[in-house]
Design a protein around this motif. Structure first.
Motif, short mmCIF file in Angstrom:
data_model
loop_
_atom_site.label_atom_id
_atom_site.label_comp_id
_atom_site.label_asym_id
_atom_site.label_seq_id
_atom_site.Cartn_x
_atom_site.Cartn_y
_atom_site.Cartn_z
N MET A 2 42.20 39.39 46.34
CA MET A 2 40.82 39.68 45.98
C MET A 2 39.86 38.99 46.93
N GLN A 3 38.60 39.37 46.81
CA GLN A 3 37.54 38.70 47.55
C GLN A 3 37.06 37.50 46.72
N ASN A 4 36.34 36.59 47.35
CA ASN A 4 35.89 35.42 46.59
C ASN A 4 34.97 35.79 45.44
N HIS A 5 34.21 36.86 45.54
CA HIS A 5 33.41 37.28 44.39
C HIS A 5 34.29 37.79 43.25
N GLY A 6 35.43 38.31 43.59
CA GLY A 6 36.40 38.70 42.57
C GLY A 6 36.97 37.48 41.85
N PHE A 7 37.17 36.41 42.61
CA PHE A 7 37.57 35.15 41.98
C PHE A 7 36.49 34.70 41.00
N LEU A 8 35.22 34.79 41.41
CA LEU A 8 34.14 34.42 40.49
C LEU A 8 34.19 35.27 39.23
N ALA A 9 34.51 36.55 39.39
CA ALA A 9 34.57 37.46 38.24
C ALA A 9 35.76 37.17 37.33
N SER A 10 36.68 36.35 37.76
CA SER A 10 37.92 36.12 37.02
C SER A 10 37.97 34.79 36.28
N ILE A 11 36.90 34.01 36.36
CA ILE A 11 36.99 32.62 35.94
C ILE A 11 37.39 32.42 34.48
N ASN A 12 36.86 33.19 33.57
CA ASN A 12 37.25 32.98 32.17
C ASN A 12 38.74 33.23 31.98
N GLY A 13 39.25 34.26 32.60
CA GLY A 13 40.69 34.53 32.50
C GLY A 13 41.51 33.40 33.09
N ILE A 14 41.06 32.86 34.24
CA ILE A 14 41.77 31.77 34.89
C ILE A 14 41.78 30.53 33.99
N VAL A 15 40.62 30.18 33.43
CA VAL A 15 40.50 28.95 32.65
C VAL A 15 41.13 29.09 31.26
N SER A 16 40.70 30.13 30.50
CA SER A 16 41.15 30.21 29.11
C SER A 16 42.41 31.05 28.95
N GLY A 17 42.91 31.56 30.06
CA GLY A 17 44.20 32.25 30.06
C GLY A 17 45.22 31.40 30.79
N ALA A 18 45.18 31.46 32.13
CA ALA A 18 46.21 30.79 32.93
C ALA A 18 46.23 29.28 32.73
N GLN A 19 45.05 28.63 32.80
CA GLN A 19 45.07 27.17 32.71
C GLN A 19 45.39 26.70 31.29
N LEU A 20 44.82 27.36 30.31
CA LEU A 20 45.07 26.98 28.92
C LEU A 20 46.57 27.07 28.60
#
Lengths: 171, 189
Positions: A73-91
């Motif tokens: 993805m592009q870095n703006h796509g990373f920005l768009a993914s933050i909730n999934g990263i934090v409350s999905g993958a990291q949690l």
């Protein structure tokens, strides 16, 4: 088009060499050859997304199911993914391998990329996501291998920034 | 006639979940499925709303030999409508996406969602290209829809219209990480 085919091939081969079988992607200019390689390869499943955050869910499912995946993805796509990263993958302590094209930083000509570009590394650091820079073809294979090793040992997301020096060939 | 309760629907389907991989979103559906009886083939995604369907898609694509069922909610689906187009695009035949539509974001206080004012998730799924999408309002309709989806072997979305109610509490005694590691161990076979 000045996106580097040879660099894209090195990245793709390194991913394949590390057993990545599923690649989710939302295209942007710098990823065009990499995505085409994933599509053309019979042993790689390319999943084209509507939004980058879906890739977090897909990679979580793949990991739990025992399959190595990568997110393109592009870095703006990373920005768009933050909730999934934090409350999905990291949690849930699920690793992610995120290959993020680093737009909006030194050398960027498109004004709309520059706000996100200025924040990308700060946000990765704020989320405590280890971040490597892929900027030299000679070190790509080694860095991708080490990123996957760390992600799977830590069970946390790892980011590799695809840099302009690697992906773009000025004409 | 009372509106179908989500717990009733889950109890009716429960015997068919033995040999399926189940992914639920957070909230009432997770707590209610656990209240019936937790199994190692059940995973509860207790956040990252919108992504239960994506996670189920990831498992379905990774492991074509497994049968995957996602238990989702209307609030979650509305947060990831684009995901319907992705599921439709790749349409794994081993994926059934059940959406319990109570027209509300219940666990945060019961705010009405857009399905309470006419938005139709089953119609949106069909329009997104999902090969088979249908709606159920009774236990019999739900079981018939599930059996049909299972027999047809096509990627399916089943919207189940349920009452706007849920369990007394949402935190259970199954730890998030406990569930995550047991589930991964189960999938390892």
């Amino acid at each position: 088009m000045p996106v580097s085919v040879t660099s894209s091939q090195i990245v793709f081969d390194a991913l394949k060499g590390n057993d990545v079988r599923i690649m989710s992607a939302l295209p942007e200019t710098w990823l065009v050859h990499l995505i085409r390689m994933a599509e053309d390869d019979p042993d790689t499943m390319l999943v084209r997304l509507a939004k980058e955050e879906e890739g977090v869910g897909i990679s979580m499912g793949a990991h739990l199911a025992g399959v190595q995946s990568a997110m393109l993805m592009q870095n703006h796509g990373f920005l768009a993914s933050i909730n999934g990263i934090v409350s999905g993958a990291q949690l849930y302590r699920v690793p992610l391998l995120m290959l993020i094209s680093y737009r909006g930083t030194f050398g960027e000509r498109d004004p709309w990329q520059t706000e996100g570009g200025g924040l990308t590394e700060d946000i990765l650091h704020a989320l405590r996501i280890p971040c490597g820079h892929l900027d030299d073809p000679a070190t790509v294979e080694h860095k991708i291998g080490e990123a996957i090793t760390l992600a799977n040992a830590s069970l946390r997301p790892v980011a590799l920034l695809l840099c302009r020096d690697l992906m773009w060939q000025d004409e | 006639m009372h509106k179908l309760r989500r717990l009733e629907a889950l109890e009716a389907l429960y015997p068919k979940l033995d040999d399926r991989v189940v992914v639920t979103i957070m909230g009432a559906v997770a707590a209610e499925l656990q209240s019936i009886g937790h199994r190692p083939n059940f995973f509860y995604l207790q956040h990252a709303m919108g992504l239960a369907s994506s996670l189920g898609l990831g498992i379905a694509l990774s492991r074509p030999e497994l049968k995957v069922v996602v238990f989702d909610g209307d609030g979650s689906v509305l947060m990831n409508l684009g995901g319907l187009t992705t599921s439709a695009r790749y349409r794994p035949t081993n994926l059934i996406h059940v959406v319990f539509d109570n027209e509300s974001l219940l666990s945060v206080g019961g705010f009405p969602t857009a399905t309470s004012t006419g938005s139709d998730i089953a119609a949106m799924a069909l329009a997104a290209g999902v090969p088979h999408a249908t709606q159920a309002a009774t236990v019999d309709e739900f079981l018939a829809a599930f059996n049909e989806a299972s027999d047809r072997g096509v990627m399916s979305t089943i919207v189940v219209k349920v009452a706007d109610e849920g369990p007394g509490q949402f935190v259970t005694d199954l730890g998030l990480l406990e569930n995550r590691f047991q589930f991964a161990r189960y999938l390892k076979g």
